[in-house]
Design a protein around this motif. Structure first.
Motif, PDB file in Angstrom:
ATOM      1  N   GLU A 446      22.601  -4.352   9.469  1.00 51.39           N
ATOM      2  CA  GLU A 446      21.666  -5.480   9.419  1.00 51.39           C
ATOM      3  C   GLU A 446      21.349  -5.872   7.983  1.00 51.39           C
ATOM      4  O   GLU A 446      21.284  -7.057   7.650  1.00 51.39           O
ATOM      5  CB  GLU A 446      20.384  -5.116  10.165  1.00 51.39           C
ATOM      6  N   ARG A 447      21.176  -4.859   7.130  1.00 53.09           N
ATOM      7  CA  ARG A 447      20.873  -5.158   5.731  1.00 53.09           C
ATOM      8  C   ARG A 447      22.067  -5.827   5.046  1.00 53.09           C
ATOM      9  O   ARG A 447      21.899  -6.765   4.260  1.00 53.09           O
ATOM     10  CB  ARG A 447      20.479  -3.885   4.987  1.00 53.09           C
ATOM     11  N   LEU A 448      23.261  -5.353   5.342  1.00 52.39           N
ATOM     12  CA  LEU A 448      24.444  -5.953   4.731  1.00 52.39           C
ATOM     13  C   LEU A 448      24.668  -7.373   5.250  1.00 52.39           C
ATOM     14  O   LEU A 448      25.098  -8.255   4.494  1.00 52.39           O
ATOM     15  CB  LEU A 448      25.673  -5.080   4.994  1.00 52.39           C
ATOM     16  N   ALA A 449      24.386  -7.611   6.505  1.00 54.82           N
ATOM     17  CA  ALA A 449      24.483  -8.971   7.040  1.00 54.82           C
ATOM     18  C   ALA A 449      23.482  -9.880   6.349  1.00 54.82           C
ATOM     19  O   ALA A 449      23.764 -11.057   6.068  1.00 54.82           O
ATOM     20  CB  ALA A 449      24.250  -8.959   8.548  1.00 54.82           C
ATOM     21  N   ALA A 450      22.299  -9.329   6.048  1.00 53.01           N
ATOM     22  CA  ALA A 450      21.282 -10.120   5.345  1.00 53.01           C
ATOM     23  C   ALA A 450      21.752 -10.467   3.934  1.00 53.01           C
ATOM     24  O   ALA A 450      21.523 -11.584   3.449  1.00 53.01           O
ATOM     25  CB  ALA A 450      19.969  -9.351   5.297  1.00 53.01           C
ATOM     26  N   LEU A 451      22.423  -9.521   3.271  1.00 50.74           N
ATOM     27  CA  LEU A 451      22.957  -9.812   1.938  1.00 50.74           C
ATOM     28  C   LEU A 451      24.037 -10.881   2.001  1.00 50.74           C
ATOM     29  O   LEU A 451      24.138 -11.734   1.123  1.00 50.74           O
ATOM     30  CB  LEU A 451      23.512  -8.534   1.307  1.00 50.74           C
ATOM     31  N   HIS A 581      15.895 -11.694   7.044  1.00 55.34           N
ATOM     32  CA  HIS A 581      15.657 -10.259   7.150  1.00 55.34           C
ATOM     33  C   HIS A 581      14.620  -9.842   6.110  1.00 55.34           C
ATOM     34  O   HIS A 581      14.609 -10.351   4.974  1.00 55.34           O
ATOM     35  CB  HIS A 581      16.974  -9.512   6.914  1.00 55.34           C
ATOM     36  N   PRO A 582      13.714  -8.910   6.440  1.00 50.23           N
ATOM     37  CA  PRO A 582      12.662  -8.506   5.494  1.00 50.23           C
ATOM     38  C   PRO A 582      13.192  -8.049   4.133  1.00 50.23           C
ATOM     39  O   PRO A 582      12.518  -8.229   3.114  1.00 50.23           O
ATOM     40  CB  PRO A 582      11.964  -7.349   6.221  1.00 50.23           C
ATOM     41  N   SER A 583      14.402  -7.483   4.086  1.00 48.50           N
ATOM     42  CA  SER A 583      14.905  -6.943   2.826  1.00 48.50           C
ATOM     43  C   SER A 583      15.242  -8.017   1.804  1.00 48.50           C
ATOM     44  O   SER A 583      15.295  -7.732   0.603  1.00 48.50           O
ATOM     45  CB  SER A 583      16.148  -6.078   3.087  1.00 48.50           C
ATOM     46  N   VAL A 584      15.494  -9.259   2.253  1.00 46.80           N
ATOM     47  CA  VAL A 584      15.860 -10.313   1.302  1.00 46.80           C
ATOM     48  C   VAL A 584      14.743 -11.328   1.081  1.00 46.80           C
ATOM     49  O   VAL A 584      14.841 -12.154   0.168  1.00 46.80           O
ATOM     50  CB  VAL A 584      17.152 -11.044   1.735  1.00 46.80           C
TER      51      VAL A 584
END
Length: 621
Positions: A446-451, A581-584
């Protein structure tokens, strides 16, 4: 900080030097100068040394022109008659010893005028050297530490040394950090040395270049030779001889940089900073290219294939890079690896126990003196070091055990923008790669998709931002406070730093929970509060409570938000963020804050690309 250029070859040295100085303006400076000689002699010719301690020549001499202030002042001083010659040096100075005046500007000469010198860095023992030279009867004209160098060279020449020997003898007496380039009357060569300050050679078709940074000669060549600490070099129009500290010849590799001279232009934008803000989607795509496998949730970083999963991580950095390091440290901790970000200037002088920690230096230029000092302190204690940098071949990249390049391309504006976002993304990839427990998990995918989606989301913010209108509404207030919690705290710090760097207005960033502990006393109807609120978790809800506190005291509120926490209800203006996504989300908020800072500074007529007193690459501690 300062910029050095040098040229020897078949071309017009004045034109080449001015071109290089124009390319180095972004580094920050307060005076500029050039020294040009038409050469006419060999390095060790039959002429020897004349009675005045100068190199024998055809009498052409060295033409020195220098002025305080902008480069245009120097160009005006040259209009009436440019120096002619094919050998020369130039410099943009950022003051450390003495105010920015004509006499303190570089290049500096001794008493005979037989040699001219430019210098970056600080000569720590210059007082002792100067006292000895004065006792020997020499007279100084400036307040700088640099002026001891031409006097030392002239002293060696008077003792019978040839130019190369005189230069090396002078350099051997110096303590501190330096990149030095000298030109001699009647000699077709440049003489250069480096220690803890960057210096590179450019191999051109019509001559050789010397500079503190590659963009200085990109117009003429992309072929580069990187010098190491302790090395000296004699540069002629058809070649260069590099020697180590023992005087032995060193064979150096020639590398080709992948920056295009067009990358350093404004491309139609009013300022480099605005161009670089808008280059962020492209920079992020470059950073991510070939590094992410979304299907299995893994990251490919061959640069760190030999790096074991760390038990502990220390990140050392300064300024904007420190804010990126704060994000990186938090993400390592989230992945289960203890990590802490340190200000490099503090780490260097109070290095904590490193044990088996991986020490990561985050530095855009790879030449930041405090960060290099911190990395060297860590290495001296046995730590493995890794550089996260933008510049291939930089000191950090060469000195560290490993290096990850952020691939942002050249950044000319002093205020970092696209390099911050690329640093954060590079550190995120590094966490995914080194924190093995998270690799391949659903959360990792999920994090990589957000990146993957981040470049397009940044473009959406750029296309739809209302930052210009917000800036117009709040120009000329008494102060500006930036608040955020958790992952938004470093963004608040970075937003305030950008704002103060280019607007010259007071701005402060801090964790939103600290608002009540002192800062609330400063809040009035003339102090806008910029609140970064993303998501709808406990941290977001608590930040909304902080917003209510300042609203109750009459302060205008600008909310940077995705709308989920309902903060817009209490805000006077809103800068919207797309669903992500919250990470980005923090990086999207950062883009909005960059635009606010830019538009306020532009409205105030500030020198956006070259803010006063600041430098792009801080090469002194």
């Amino acid at each position: 900080m300062c910029g050095i250029v040098g040229y020897v070859g078949d071309g017009d040295a004045t034109r080449v030097l001015l071109s290089g100085l124009n390319q180095l303006e972004y580094r920050g400076y307060d005076s500029a100068g050039i020294a040009v000689s038409d050469g006419g002699g060999e390095i060790c010719g039959d002429g020897g040394v004349d009675a005045n301690g100068g190199v024998s020549s055809d009498g052409a001499g060295i033409d020195v022109r220098k002025r305080a202030g902008e480069l245009e002042n120097l160009e005006a001083a040259i209009e009436s008659g440019a120096p002619t010659g094919s050998v020369g040096i130039g410099h943009t100075r950022w003051s450390t010893h003495g105010p920015p005046t004509d006499r303190n500007a570089h290049p500096h000469t001794g008493e005979t005028g037989a040699v001219a010198v430019v210098h970056n860095g600080i000569i720590e023992n210059y007082r002792a050297l100067k006292e000895a030279l004065v006792d020997a009867g020499r007279t100084f004209e400036s307040d700088t530490d640099t002026e001891v160098v031409p006097h030392l060279i002239e002293q060696a020449l008077a003792d019978g040394a040839d130019p190369e020997t005189a230069f090396r003898r002078a350099v051997s007496q110096l303590e501190g950090s330096y990149a030095i380039v000298a030109v001699f009357e009647g000699v077709d060569a440049l003489f250069a040395a480096r220690n803890d300050s960057p210096l590179v050679l450019g191999v051109g078709d019509d001559g050789y270049h010397v500079a503190s940074d590659v963009p200085a000669f990109l117009e003429f060549t992309e072929r580069v030779v990187y010098l190491e600490d302790g090395e000296t070099v004699v540069v002629r129009g058809d070649g260069a001889t590099v020697r180590d500290g023992d005087g032995d010849v060193v064979e150096k590799a020639v590398t080709t940089v992948d920056w295009d001279v067009e990358d350093t232009g404004k491309s139609g934008y009013d300022h480099y900073m605005l161009k670089e803000i808008h280059e962020q989607p492209t920079a992020l795509r470059q950073c991510l290219s070939g590094r992410v496998n979304e299907l299995d949730g893994t990251v490919e970083l061959p640069e760190v294939d030999g790096v074991p999963a760390p038990s502990t991580v220390h990140l050392v950095a300064c300024g904007t890079s420190y804010h990126a390091a704060l994000v990186g440290a938090a993400r390592f901790r989230e992945a289960g690896t203890p990590a802490q970000a340190f200000l490099a200037s503090e780490y260097a002088v109070r290095t904590p126990p490193v044990g088996d920690a991986l020490v990561i230096g985050v530095t855009q230029s790879g030449e930041t003196a405090d960060t290099l000092a911190a990395l060297r302190a860590a290495r001296s204690r046995g730590a493995r070091t890794l550089a996260v940098t933008n510049v291939v071949g930089s000191s950090a990249a060469r000195e560290c055990d490993d290096a990850v390049y952020i691939r942002a391309g050249p950044e000319i504006g002093v205020a970092a923008t696209k390099t911050f976002t690329s640093q954060v993304v590079s550190l995120s990839l590094l966490v995914e790669r080194l924190a093995g427990s998270a690799t391949g998990s659903e959360a990792s995918r999920e994090r990589l998709a957000a990146l993957r989606d981040l470049p397009g989301l940044v473009q959406q913010v750029l296309d739809e931002s209302a930052a210009a209108a917000v800036a117009e509404a709040y120009v000329g207030r008494d102060g500006y406070f930036f608040i955020g919690r958790g992952p938004n705290h470093p963004v608040a710090l970075e937003g305030a730093l950008k704002f103060k760097e280019i607007t010259y207005e007071h701005a402060e960033g801090f964790a939103a929970g600290e608002l009540k502990h002192g800062t609330l006393a400063l809040v009035t109807e003339r102090t806008p509060v910029i609140a970064v609120v993303t998501g709808d978790d406990a941290a977001a809800r608590k930040t909304v409570s902080n917003v209510k506190e300042v609203e109750a005291r009459g302060a205008p509120v600008i909310a940077v938000t995705d709308g989920r926490a309902g903060v817009a209800e209490y805000a006077d203006h809103t800068l919207a963020l797309p669903d992500a996504h919250p990470s980005v989300l923090p990086l999207l908020a950062n883009t909005q804050l960059q635009l606010v800072a830019y538009h306020v500074a532009n409205r105030l007529g500030r020198s956006i690309d070259k803010p006063r007193n600041l430098a792009k690459s801080v090469t002194v501690e």
